[in-house]
Design an enzyme around this catalytic site. Sequence first.
Site, PDB file in Angstrom:
ATOM      1  N   HIS A 110      -7.271  -7.987  19.788  1.00 56.24           N
ATOM      2  CA  HIS A 110      -5.874  -7.598  19.906  1.00 56.24           C
ATOM      3  C   HIS A 110      -5.295  -7.165  18.562  1.00 56.24           C
ATOM      4  O   HIS A 110      -5.367  -7.901  17.580  1.00 56.24           O
ATOM      5  CB  HIS A 110      -5.084  -8.797  20.446  1.00 56.24           C
ATOM      6  CG  HIS A 110      -3.686  -8.509  20.842  1.00 56.24           C
ATOM      7  ND1 HIS A 110      -2.646  -9.359  20.570  1.00 56.24           N
ATOM      8  CD2 HIS A 110      -3.134  -7.466  21.517  1.00 56.24           C
ATOM      9  CE1 HIS A 110      -1.524  -8.879  21.054  1.00 56.24           C
ATOM     10  NE2 HIS A 110      -1.785  -7.725  21.644  1.00 56.24           N
TER      11      HIS A 110
ATOM     12  N   GLU B 233      -7.858  -3.235  20.381  1.00 51.68           N
ATOM     13  CA  GLU B 233      -6.595  -2.774  20.949  1.00 51.68           C
ATOM     14  C   GLU B 233      -5.615  -2.588  19.814  1.00 51.68           C
ATOM     15  O   GLU B 233      -5.645  -3.330  18.824  1.00 51.68           O
ATOM     16  CB  GLU B 233      -6.068  -3.816  21.941  1.00 51.68           C
ATOM     17  CG  GLU B 233      -4.792  -3.433  22.682  1.00 51.68           C
ATOM     18  CD  GLU B 233      -3.515  -3.843  21.961  1.00 51.68           C
ATOM     19  OE1 GLU B 233      -2.433  -3.476  22.452  1.00 51.68           O
ATOM     20  OE2 GLU B 233      -3.589  -4.520  20.904  1.00 51.68           O
TER      21      GLU B 233
ATOM     22  N   ASP C 234      -1.423  -0.554  18.861  1.00 53.30           N
ATOM     23  CA  ASP C 234      -0.214   0.103  19.344  1.00 53.30           C
ATOM     24  C   ASP C 234       0.053   1.365  18.536  1.00 53.30           C
ATOM     25  O   ASP C 234      -0.055   1.347  17.303  1.00 53.30           O
ATOM     26  CB  ASP C 234       0.986  -0.831  19.181  1.00 53.30           C
ATOM     27  CG  ASP C 234       0.747  -2.184  19.819  1.00 53.30           C
ATOM     28  OD1 ASP C 234       0.769  -2.250  21.051  1.00 53.30           O
ATOM     29  OD2 ASP C 234       0.532  -3.168  19.080  1.00 53.30           O
TER      30      ASP C 234
ATOM     31  N   HIS D 118       3.810  -1.962  16.410  1.00 48.82           N
ATOM     32  CA  HIS D 118       4.157  -2.533  17.706  1.00 48.82           C
ATOM     33  C   HIS D 118       5.647  -2.414  17.995  1.00 48.82           C
ATOM     34  O   HIS D 118       6.060  -1.984  19.068  1.00 48.82           O
ATOM     35  CB  HIS D 118       3.737  -4.008  17.759  1.00 48.82           C
ATOM     36  CG  HIS D 118       4.116  -4.690  19.037  1.00 48.82           C
ATOM     37  ND1 HIS D 118       5.357  -5.272  19.245  1.00 48.82           N
ATOM     38  CD2 HIS D 118       3.418  -4.876  20.188  1.00 48.82           C
ATOM     39  CE1 HIS D 118       5.410  -5.776  20.455  1.00 48.82           C
ATOM     40  NE2 HIS D 118       4.245  -5.559  21.057  1.00 48.82           N
TER      41      HIS D 118
ATOM     42  N   GLU E 295      -2.762   1.522  23.014  1.00 51.36           N
ATOM     43  CA  GLU E 295      -1.509   1.363  23.751  1.00 51.36           C
ATOM     44  C   GLU E 295      -0.443   2.302  23.206  1.00 51.36           C
ATOM     45  O   GLU E 295      -0.060   2.218  22.039  1.00 51.36           O
ATOM     46  CB  GLU E 295      -1.001  -0.078  23.678  1.00 51.36           C
ATOM     47  CG  GLU E 295       0.293  -0.231  24.477  1.00 51.36           C
ATOM     48  CD  GLU E 295       0.921  -1.609  24.397  1.00 51.36           C
ATOM     49  OE1 GLU E 295       2.105  -1.715  24.768  1.00 51.36           O
ATOM     50  OE2 GLU E 295       0.237  -2.554  23.983  1.00 51.36           O
TER      51      GLU E 295
END
Length: 249
Positions: free
Chosen positions: A17, A44, A46, A59, A119
Amino acid sequence: MTSPALPDWPHPRWIAHRGAGKLAPENTMAAFRLGASHGYRAFECDVKLSADGVPFLLHDSTLERTTNATGRAADRSWSELSLLDAGSWHSPAYAGEPPASLAAVAAWMRGNGHWLDLEIKPTEGDEERTGRVVAAEVERLWAGSDRPPLLSSFRPEALAGAREVAPQLQRALLVDKDWPGWLDVARQLDCVAAITNHRLMDATLFNTLRAAGLRALVYTVNEPRAAEALWALGLDGIITDAIDRFAPD
């Protein structure tokens, strides 16, 4: 009724993450390097847009939590953002670590053969355009790659924008709460997966996703007992902060 057979899913099941969970400043190259040092090959992060349309990793919509600046990130150019300190908030060891551009992430991912769940995290009101710009950049930066990122988002508008520009890129709908009609939205967007809050996932939801022809992934799982129960369902991926607790396969 038998669920439809799904295409091969060649990606690692454990996904780090924001690069390294909480062990390094999130969404920085330092975090990716630390995650890789723990054996992770899938990550992962952002991505959003600077004022001049450059995709970079962050994020929040504002800069206060993870940099030495304040205000909306979308109001600053990439030349300004690239000079910020995105590491000191975490610990002195990372002082001066800059924000990461999507271009830098792509070069590192491709150079190391890693895979990315990207993301799309648009600034409010800029969802569709962010999806279009990010998809176009992914198409350019991963040109010729056989492992382009999975484009995920909580915002259907962002995924719609991405599909408009690069329909061949795989998409996933992120789901934090069981809102009405989300599965229909995922189908309408031609998503290949749903990535849900792990508290939503059970055998019923897993079987529903499989019957719909969708992969099932969850976030953010940090406890071994929870991970064991979720793997027993047959999940395709787990996103975790606890990269020092779980050995990736």
